[in-house]
Design a protein around this motif. Structure first.
Motif, short mmCIF file in Angstrom:
data_model
loop_
_atom_site.label_atom_id
_atom_site.label_comp_id
_atom_site.label_asym_id
_atom_site.label_seq_id
_atom_site.Cartn_x
_atom_site.Cartn_y
_atom_site.Cartn_z
N TRP A 1 8.38 14.68 8.47
CA TRP A 1 9.41 14.69 7.43
C TRP A 1 10.22 15.97 7.41
CZ3 TRP A 1 9.82 18.20 3.59
CH2 TRP A 1 8.68 18.93 3.25
N ALA B 1 22.04 22.19 4.73
CA ALA B 1 23.42 21.84 4.37
C ALA B 1 23.65 22.03 2.87
CB ALA B 1 23.72 20.40 4.77
N LEU B 2 22.67 21.69 2.06
CA LEU B 2 22.78 21.89 0.62
C LEU B 2 22.87 23.37 0.27
CD1 LEU B 2 22.76 20.56 -2.19
CD2 LEU B 2 20.27 20.81 -2.16
N TYR C 1 13.48 15.72 9.29
CA TYR C 1 14.55 14.97 8.64
C TYR C 1 15.09 15.70 7.42
CZ TYR C 1 13.09 11.14 11.62
OH TYR C 1 12.78 10.37 12.71
N ALA C 2 14.21 16.35 6.66
CA ALA C 2 14.62 17.01 5.42
C ALA C 2 15.25 18.39 5.69
CB ALA C 2 13.43 17.16 4.49
N PRO D 1 17.50 19.72 7.92
CA PRO D 1 18.96 19.82 8.00
C PRO D 1 19.66 19.54 6.67
CG PRO D 1 18.12 18.63 9.88
CD PRO D 1 16.97 18.83 8.95
N ALA D 2 19.14 18.59 5.90
CA ALA D 2 19.76 18.28 4.60
C ALA D 2 19.61 19.46 3.64
CB ALA D 2 19.12 17.03 4.01
N VAL D 3 18.45 20.09 3.64
CA VAL D 3 18.23 21.26 2.78
C VAL D 3 19.14 22.41 3.20
CG1 VAL D 3 16.52 23.02 2.13
CG2 VAL D 3 15.89 20.61 2.16
#
Length: 139
Positions: free
Chosen positions: A114, A124-125, A117-118, A120-122
Motif C-alpha cells: 500500500w 502530491a498533497l 500506491y499511497a 505518490p498521492a501523499v
C-alpha cells in the motif's frame, strides 16, 4: 614459511577457488523452459502471463525475456499449469505466494504494497499544500 604451511595455504586456495565451479548448474533445463505448448491459445495465455512476471535473477526482465535458469524453471511451471487447465490468475497467485510480491510487475494492494500506491498521492498533497501556502503569502 614452512613446507606444511605452504601445503595448507595451497589447499585452502584450491578449495576456495574451486567452490564456484561446483556451484554451476548441472541440471538440464526444464522441458517447457524453451519449448512452446502445442496449443496456440494455451501458449498465448502462457506468454501473456510470463510477460507480467519478473525474473528474480535478472530483476529487470520478464521471465519470457530472460535466459536465466530460474526464469526457465518459472516458464516451465507456467506452461505446465496452463496446459493442465489452470487459470492464469491462480498461477500468478501461486507464484506470488511462492516468491513474494516482487515477482509480479503489477502487485496487488496489500499490507506490504500500500505505501507504493499511497506514497505518490501523499507527496502530491504535500506539494499542493506548500504551493498554496506560498501563493497565499505573495497575495
Amino acid at each position: 614459511m614452512s613446507r606444511l604451511n605452504r601445503i595448507w595455504l595451497l589447499a585452502a586456495a584450491a578449495l576456495s577457488l574451486g567452490a564456484p565451479l561446483c556451484a554451476q548448474q548441472s541440471l538440464p533445463p526444464a522441458p517447457y523452459a524453451y519449448r512452446q505448448l502445442p496449443d496456440p491459445a494455451q501458449e498465448r495465455a502462457a506468454h501473456e502471463l510470463m510477460q507480467t512476471l519478473r525474473c528474480l535473477t535478472c530483476q529487470s526482465q520478464s521471465i519470457a525475456d530472460s535466459d536465466a535458469p530460474m526464469a526457465g524453471d518459472m516458464r516451465h511451471q507456467v506452461r505446465t499449469r496452463i496446459a493442465a487447465g489452470e487459470d492464469p490468475e491462480a498461477i500468478r497467485a501461486w507464484l506470488i505466494e511462492r516468491y513474494g510480491d516482487y515477482v509480479s510487475y503489477t502487485p496487488h494492494v496489500s499490507a506490504t504494497t500500500w505505501p507504493l500506491y499511497a506514497g505518490p498521492a501523499v507527496l502530491a498533497l504535500i506539494a499542493a499544500l506548500l504551493f498554496r501556502r506560498r501563493l497565499a503569502r505573495r497575495a
